[in-house]
Design a protein around this motif. Structure first.
Motif, PDB file in Angstrom:
ATOM      1  N   LYS A  27     -60.502  -9.934  -6.926  1.00 29.82           N
ATOM      2  CA  LYS A  27     -60.421  -8.668  -6.200  1.00 29.82           C
ATOM      3  C   LYS A  27     -59.947  -8.835  -4.754  1.00 29.82           C
ATOM      4  N   GLU A  28     -59.699 -10.068  -4.331  1.00 29.93           N
ATOM      5  CA  GLU A  28     -59.266 -10.307  -2.955  1.00 29.93           C
ATOM      6  C   GLU A  28     -57.818  -9.861  -2.785  1.00 29.93           C
ATOM      7  N   ARG A  29     -57.585  -8.984  -1.788  1.00 29.31           N
ATOM      8  CA  ARG A  29     -56.251  -8.438  -1.580  1.00 29.31           C
ATOM      9  C   ARG A  29     -55.615  -8.885  -0.271  1.00 29.31           C
ATOM     10  N   ALA A  30     -56.305  -9.678   0.536  1.00 30.30           N
ATOM     11  CA  ALA A  30     -55.711 -10.171   1.780  1.00 30.30           C
ATOM     12  C   ALA A  30     -54.538 -11.084   1.444  1.00 30.30           C
ATOM     13  N   THR A  31     -53.512 -11.073   2.302  1.00 31.44           N
ATOM     14  CA  THR A  31     -52.337 -11.901   2.070  1.00 31.44           C
ATOM     15  C   THR A  31     -51.942 -12.637   3.340  1.00 31.44           C
ATOM     16  N   LEU A  32     -51.313 -13.782   3.151  1.00 35.41           N
ATOM     17  CA  LEU A  32     -50.709 -14.553   4.234  1.00 35.41           C
ATOM     18  C   LEU A  32     -49.260 -14.765   3.821  1.00 35.41           C
ATOM     19  N   THR A  33     -48.346 -14.123   4.544  1.00 37.28           N
ATOM     20  CA  THR A  33     -46.930 -14.193   4.201  1.00 37.28           C
ATOM     21  C   THR A  33     -46.140 -14.743   5.381  1.00 37.28           C
ATOM     22  N   MET A 110     -42.673 -21.851  16.142  1.00 30.02           N
ATOM     23  CA  MET A 110     -41.375 -22.510  16.152  1.00 30.02           C
ATOM     24  C   MET A 110     -41.464 -23.661  15.161  1.00 30.02           C
ATOM     25  N   GLY A 111     -40.346 -23.985  14.516  1.00 25.51           N
ATOM     26  CA  GLY A 111     -40.332 -25.057  13.530  1.00 25.51           C
ATOM     27  C   GLY A 111     -40.341 -24.503  12.122  1.00 25.51           C
ATOM     28  N   GLN A 112     -40.465 -25.387  11.152  1.00 26.89           N
ATOM     29  CA  GLN A 112     -40.454 -24.997   9.747  1.00 26.89           C
ATOM     30  C   GLN A 112     -41.845 -25.108   9.141  1.00 26.89           C
ATOM     31  N   VAL A 113     -42.297 -24.042   8.535  1.00 25.92           N
ATOM     32  CA  VAL A 113     -43.596 -24.002   7.862  1.00 25.92           C
ATOM     33  C   VAL A 113     -43.391 -24.317   6.389  1.00 25.92           C
ATOM     34  N   GLN A 114     -44.161 -25.288   5.880  1.00 22.23           N
ATOM     35  CA  GLN A 114     -44.057 -25.637   4.464  1.00 22.23           C
ATOM     36  C   GLN A 114     -45.161 -24.975   3.649  1.00 22.23           C
ATOM     37  N   ASP A 115     -46.413 -25.095   4.094  1.00 17.72           N
ATOM     38  CA  ASP A 115     -47.501 -24.441   3.383  1.00 17.72           C
ATOM     39  C   ASP A 115     -48.656 -24.196   4.343  1.00 17.72           C
ATOM     40  N   GLY A 116     -49.616 -23.433   3.857  1.00 19.15           N
ATOM     41  CA  GLY A 116     -50.760 -23.124   4.699  1.00 19.15           C
ATOM     42  C   GLY A 116     -51.755 -22.238   3.984  1.00 19.15           C
ATOM     43  N   GLY A 117     -52.859 -22.011   4.653  1.00 20.34           N
ATOM     44  CA  GLY A 117     -53.893 -21.167   4.085  1.00 20.34           C
ATOM     45  C   GLY A 117     -54.919 -20.778   5.130  1.00 20.34           C
ATOM     46  N   VAL A 118     -55.692 -19.763   4.791  1.00 19.50           N
ATOM     47  CA  VAL A 118     -56.748 -19.253   5.664  1.00 19.50           C
ATOM     48  C   VAL A 118     -58.065 -19.299   4.906  1.00 19.50           C
ATOM     49  N   ILE A 119     -59.098 -19.755   5.585  1.00 20.97           N
ATOM     50  CA  ILE A 119     -60.460 -19.655   5.071  1.00 20.97           C
ATOM     51  C   ILE A 119     -61.181 -18.675   5.983  1.00 20.97           C
ATOM     52  N   ALA A 120     -61.700 -17.611   5.390  1.00 20.22           N
ATOM     53  CA  ALA A 120     -62.389 -16.572   6.159  1.00 20.22           C
ATOM     54  C   ALA A 120     -63.611 -16.110   5.375  1.00 20.22           C
ATOM     55  N   TYR A 121     -64.319 -15.182   5.964  1.00 19.54           N
ATOM     56  CA  TYR A 121     -65.498 -14.588   5.327  1.00 19.54           C
ATOM     57  C   TYR A 121     -65.401 -13.078   5.447  1.00 19.54           C
ATOM     58  N   ARG A 122     -66.051 -12.390   4.544  1.00 20.24           N
ATOM     59  CA  ARG A 122     -66.200 -10.938   4.612  1.00 20.24           C
ATOM     60  C   ARG A 122     -67.697 -10.651   4.670  1.00 20.24           C
ATOM     61  N   PRO A 123     -68.136  -9.814   5.605  1.00 19.03           N
ATOM     62  CA  PRO A 123     -69.566  -9.507   5.692  1.00 19.03           C
ATOM     63  C   PRO A 123     -70.164  -9.024   4.367  1.00 19.03           C
ATOM     64  N   SER A 124     -69.391  -8.292   3.575  1.00 23.50           N
ATOM     65  CA  SER A 124     -69.914  -7.773   2.305  1.00 23.50           C
ATOM     66  C   SER A 124     -70.116  -8.869   1.256  1.00 23.50           C
ATOM     67  N   PRO A 129     -66.923 -17.906   0.978  1.00 23.51           N
ATOM     68  CA  PRO A 129     -65.657 -17.827   1.717  1.00 23.51           C
ATOM     69  C   PRO A 129     -64.553 -17.142   0.917  1.00 23.51           C
ATOM     70  N   VAL A 130     -63.599 -16.621   1.649  1.00 29.22           N
ATOM     71  CA  VAL A 130     -62.392 -16.019   1.091  1.00 29.22           C
ATOM     72  C   VAL A 130     -61.251 -16.992   1.381  1.00 29.22           C
ATOM     73  N   LEU A 131     -60.486 -17.350   0.366  1.00 29.14           N
ATOM     74  CA  LEU A 131     -59.338 -18.248   0.522  1.00 29.14           C
ATOM     75  C   LEU A 131     -58.062 -17.448   0.343  1.00 29.14           C
ATOM     76  N   VAL A 132     -57.165 -17.554   1.326  1.00 28.55           N
ATOM     77  CA  VAL A 132     -55.895 -16.842   1.272  1.00 28.55           C
ATOM     78  C   VAL A 132     -54.793 -17.875   1.480  1.00 28.55           C
ATOM     79  N   TRP A 133     -53.931 -18.032   0.487  1.00 29.77           N
ATOM     80  CA  TRP A 133     -52.875 -19.048   0.532  1.00 29.77           C
ATOM     81  C   TRP A 133     -51.551 -18.423   0.949  1.00 29.77           C
ATOM     82  N   LEU A 134     -50.740 -19.199   1.632  1.00 24.79           N
ATOM     83  CA  LEU A 134     -49.431 -18.760   2.088  1.00 24.79           C
ATOM     84  C   LEU A 134     -48.516 -18.507   0.896  1.00 24.79           C
ATOM     85  N   ARG A 135     -47.875 -17.358   0.934  1.00 23.70           N
ATOM     86  CA  ARG A 135     -46.920 -16.998  -0.134  1.00 23.70           C
ATOM     87  C   ARG A 135     -45.518 -17.255   0.336  1.00 23.70           C
TER      88      ARG A 135
END
Length: 135
Positions: A27-33, A110-124, A129-135
């Motif tokens: 159900k996680e809808r957060a995105t990292l683009t 600046m530079g070239q991004v190959q991959d990445g991700g975010v680790i966050a939390y939602r109070p609810s 943790p919520v994991l959001v990977w780079l698309r």
């Protein structure tokens, strides 16, 4: 013992994959683009809700944690307040500000991004943790 070690290694490999992480939080809808330009990459962390993306609730002043790998990574002036790079400029680690529901956070690198991700939390969700990977 050998079978147990093989099973543990396989489990670790599978759970570290982005598709598996997404399946565990359907159900996680957060995105990292990313939007890639000639010299820079813009990362956009979008939070459609239902509540804010925050840092670890047990750590004072913590925000969502972004990790990016690439080549010659340098944050712009705004992102420098949140991010630090390693000496080779191949890895970037950021302690981002909280992203309220319905908001976006933009980082210019600046530079070239190959991959990445975010680790966050939602109070609810409490301590999960919520994991959001780079698309």
């Amino acid at each position: 013992m050998k079978k147990l070690l093989t099973l543990a290694a396989l489990t670790l490999a599978l759970t570290s994959c982005a598709p598996v992480a997404q399946l565990l939080q359907p159900k996680e809808r957060a995105t990292l683009t990313r939007e890639t330009g000639a010299l820079a990459t813009t990362l956009l962390l979008t939070n459609p809700g239902p509540d804010a993306l925050t840092g670890d609730p047990t750590r004072e002043g913590d925000g969502p944690a972004l990790t990016v790998s690439g080549t010659d990574l340098r944050p712009d002036q705004v992102a420098q307040t949140w991010c630090r790079t390693n000496a080779e400029r191949t890895r970037l680690s950021c302690n981002l500000p909280n992203v309220p529901a319905g908001q976006r956070l933009r980082l210019l690198l600046m530079g070239q991004v190959q991959d990445g991700g975010v680790i966050a939390y939602r109070p609810s969700l409490g301590p999960r943790p919520v994991l959001v990977w780079l698309r």
